[in-house]
Scaffold this active site. Sequence first.
Site: not given
Length: 247
Positions: A139, A152
């Site tokens: 990410s 996350y």
Amino acid sequence: MSTRVAVVTGGGSGIGEAISRRLAADGALVAVLDRDGDAATAAAASIEEDGGKSVGLAVDVTDRAAVDAALGEVGARLGRPTILVNNAGVSVVGPFLEVTLETWNRMLAVNLTGTFHCCQAALPGMVEEGWGRIVNISSSSIHSGSAGMSGYVAAKSGVVGLTKVLALEFSRYGVTVNTIPPGFIDTPMLRQTVEQGYVDLAAQTAKTPVGRVGRPEDIAAATAFLVSEEAGYITGQILGVNGGRNT
């Protein structure tokens, strides 16, 4: 790629589906793994309708026994996998002080431990073949963080670290391991974050040098290169696909 078998986790929708389609279009035999078995089956069926070879399997990457069984089935139906794309992921958005241990553990289990399971299950076969490609989808939030996404971001940062370690350990066997941290890509996960008010899509698009939100196909194109023969001298790298936001 006609002799290569690829496994794509989270391949039933979004970035994973785009990657599955691209690898199939390039000639690979593709196993679409997804927790949503119907989505995996539908994606695989669509690939076959377009002339490719694919199977769809319902798999929760947090379940090691299920991962091992799925790779065994892929081997029996398509052949030994030598390409693995770890794309399965989940995000829960919320203030850090409201994050429960259950939520934190879920973020790690899917995004990081799931990648561990799949890599550990697939690597022995790649070592025996003397050739392998692993692409871990991380990410862009690993670069600067993202408010409200502590679990996350922490898990995806761990994916980057794991990528570098595996690259060092397995390069001698002809296996490369790289990671792609997508920027703002038009996926269901991004839309959910926008709807919850944690991302201002217009503002973020304005900050993107290329002037648009990314498409799943942008990530698929980069993945296709990293799993190719031509990318054999590239390993342990972070290939940002983000429209120039994080350079």
